[in-house]
Design an enzyme around this catalytic site. Structure first.
Site, short mmCIF file in Angstrom:
data_model
loop_
_atom_site.label_atom_id
_atom_site.label_comp_id
_atom_site.label_asym_id
_atom_site.label_seq_id
_atom_site.Cartn_x
_atom_site.Cartn_y
_atom_site.Cartn_z
N ASN A 13 21.37 -14.12 -1.59
CA ASN A 13 19.93 -14.60 -2.06
C ASN A 13 19.05 -15.96 -0.24
O ASN A 13 19.20 -16.56 -0.22
CB ASN A 13 19.40 -15.12 -2.84
CG ASN A 13 18.18 -15.97 -2.97
OD1 ASN A 13 17.02 -15.37 -2.31
ND2 ASN A 13 16.98 -16.24 -4.01
N TRP A 14 18.64 -15.12 0.30
CA TRP A 14 18.10 -15.62 2.13
C TRP A 14 16.48 -16.15 1.36
O TRP A 14 16.94 -17.42 2.60
CB TRP A 14 18.23 -15.27 3.01
CG TRP A 14 19.49 -14.14 3.87
CD1 TRP A 14 20.70 -14.56 3.15
CD2 TRP A 14 19.43 -13.26 4.96
NE1 TRP A 14 21.58 -13.75 4.30
CE2 TRP A 14 20.83 -12.90 5.30
CE3 TRP A 14 18.50 -13.17 5.45
CZ2 TRP A 14 21.60 -12.26 5.88
CZ3 TRP A 14 18.83 -11.61 6.57
CH2 TRP A 14 20.32 -11.64 6.33
N LYS A 15 16.48 -16.77 0.54
CA LYS A 15 14.70 -17.09 0.11
C LYS A 15 14.36 -17.16 1.32
O LYS A 15 13.91 -16.23 1.83
CB LYS A 15 15.37 -18.53 -0.23
CG LYS A 15 16.09 -18.23 -1.05
CD LYS A 15 16.83 -19.92 -1.82
CE LYS A 15 17.52 -19.57 -2.98
NZ LYS A 15 18.06 -21.02 -3.78
N HIS A 98 13.55 -15.43 -10.67
CA HIS A 98 14.95 -16.85 -10.03
C HIS A 98 13.99 -17.49 -10.52
O HIS A 98 12.52 -18.23 -10.65
CB HIS A 98 14.20 -16.89 -8.71
CG HIS A 98 15.62 -17.64 -7.36
ND1 HIS A 98 15.10 -17.97 -7.52
CD2 HIS A 98 16.67 -17.87 -7.23
CE1 HIS A 98 16.13 -19.62 -6.89
NE2 HIS A 98 17.24 -18.31 -7.12
N GLU A 100 13.17 -20.60 -8.76
CA GLU A 100 11.87 -21.30 -8.16
C GLU A 100 10.68 -20.24 -7.96
O GLU A 100 9.60 -20.35 -8.12
CB GLU A 100 12.57 -20.91 -6.80
CG GLU A 100 13.78 -21.84 -6.60
CD GLU A 100 14.54 -21.79 -4.97
OE1 GLU A 100 14.12 -20.26 -4.82
OE2 GLU A 100 15.63 -22.15 -5.38
N GLU A 168 21.66 -18.33 -13.43
CA GLU A 168 21.45 -19.76 -12.41
C GLU A 168 20.93 -21.03 -13.17
O GLU A 168 20.21 -21.19 -13.17
CB GLU A 168 20.52 -19.11 -11.09
CG GLU A 168 20.89 -18.10 -11.37
CD GLU A 168 20.81 -17.42 -9.22
OE1 GLU A 168 21.45 -17.80 -8.43
OE2 GLU A 168 19.52 -17.75 -9.01
N GLY A 174 20.85 -25.25 -5.34
CA GLY A 174 20.75 -26.04 -4.46
C GLY A 174 21.43 -27.34 -3.75
O GLY A 174 20.59 -28.43 -3.41
N SER A 213 24.99 -23.52 -6.07
CA SER A 213 25.88 -24.15 -5.30
C SER A 213 27.26 -23.03 -5.43
O SER A 213 28.49 -24.14 -5.03
CB SER A 213 25.94 -25.37 -6.03
OG SER A 213 24.72 -25.90 -5.91
N GLY A 234 22.57 -18.93 -2.27
CA GLY A 234 21.29 -19.34 -1.17
C GLY A 234 22.09 -19.94 -0.56
O GLY A 234 22.45 -19.23 0.57
N GLY A 235 22.08 -21.36 -0.56
CA GLY A 235 23.08 -21.94 1.00
C GLY A 235 23.99 -21.27 1.61
O GLY A 235 23.67 -21.05 3.14
#
Ligand code: PGA
Length: 253
Positions: A13-15, A98, A100, A168, A174, A213, A234-235
């Site tokens: 997930n590159w956001k 998600h 976010e 999640e 993150g 994470s 993600g990251g």
């Protein structure tokens, strides 16, 4: 190697990250790498890059998805994108709910359920996210939240074994804090039990991922849990080397 009916999934997930050139370079590198046969590799780029990345991914086993959609097919919905539009751009999947989206953009489970249905109607596979906040976990409410997120996000959705769910925990996204494999396994087994209540034995076929994470050095332990079928990353998915290492370490279980 993890066996069983459920094929592992590693989803990036590159956001709202990476330039178009970085995204293309990433996809070329991923295509050139030898990906394990027992894993499904998915990329969720910013939606603008879908068309170009779909061209680059053509003929490969790499799947592409959007990070969000709106549930209507077309109309006066400024700024929104429909399931048919992302399909036309080359997406096969979409992330729905998600945290976010839930917390920054105020999406409710009712809205998420509509998005899941809209995706299904267009033949797009929904990847539905559920998870508790730190306050909810500390108040002992994690399982209640998982129950209500799962039940309401899938309410009125046709039973469908292709749907993917991601657990999640919001406090792990993150932050560098990963749920322990034991906590993640417990939560995911619980989510599976909720899917079983709704959809019966289809629950055994649904892939449920962990997200929050995930890194190359913690994926193996997470993947060794019976109910964890993969990861939403993600990251650590923003760099092809680290994403590939997660795929390799995670599929060698
Ligand atoms: P993270 O994000 O890997 O950076 O914690 C996961 C996610 O939000 O899907």
């Amino acid at each position: 190697m993890k066996t069983g009916a459920r094929r592992s999934v590693f989803a990036a997930n590159w956001k709202m990250n990476l330039s178009d050139q970085e995204a293309e370079g990433f996809l070329r590198e991923l295509r050139a790498a030898k990906l394990p046969d027992n894993a499904e590799v998915l990329i969720f780029p910013p939606v603008l890059y879908l068309t170009r990345l779909a061209e680059l991914a053509r003929g490969s086993a790499i799947g592409l998805g959007a990070q969000n959609i709106y549930w209507e097919r077309s109309g006066a919905f400024t700024g929104e994108i429909s399931a048919s539009m992302i399909r036309a751009a080359g997406a096969q999947l979409v992330i729905c709910g998600h945290s976010e989206r839930r917390h920054i953009f105020g999406e409710s489970s009712e809205m998420i359920s509509r998005k899941v249905r809209a995706a299904q109607n267009e033949g797009i596979v929904p990847l539905v996210c559920v998870g508790e906040t730190l306050e909810e976990r500390e108040a002992g409410e994690a399982f209640e939240v998982l129950q209500s997120d799962t039940m309401s996000s899938l309410a009125a959705v046709e039973p469908d074994q292709s749907i993917i769910i991601a657990y999640e925990p919001v406090w792990a996204i993150g932050t560098g804090l990963t749920a322990t494999p034991k906590d993640a396994e417990e939560a995911i087994a619980y989510i599976r039990s909720q899917v079983r209540e709704l959809w019966g034995d289809i629950a055994d076929e649904i892939r449920i991922l962990y997200g929050g994470s995930v890194r190359a050095d913690n994926i193996a332990e997470l993947m060794s849990c019976a109910n964890i079928d993969g990861a939403l990353i993600g990251g650590a998915s923003l760099n092809p080397t680290s994403f590939l290492q997660i795929i390799i370490n995670g599929s060698n279980i």
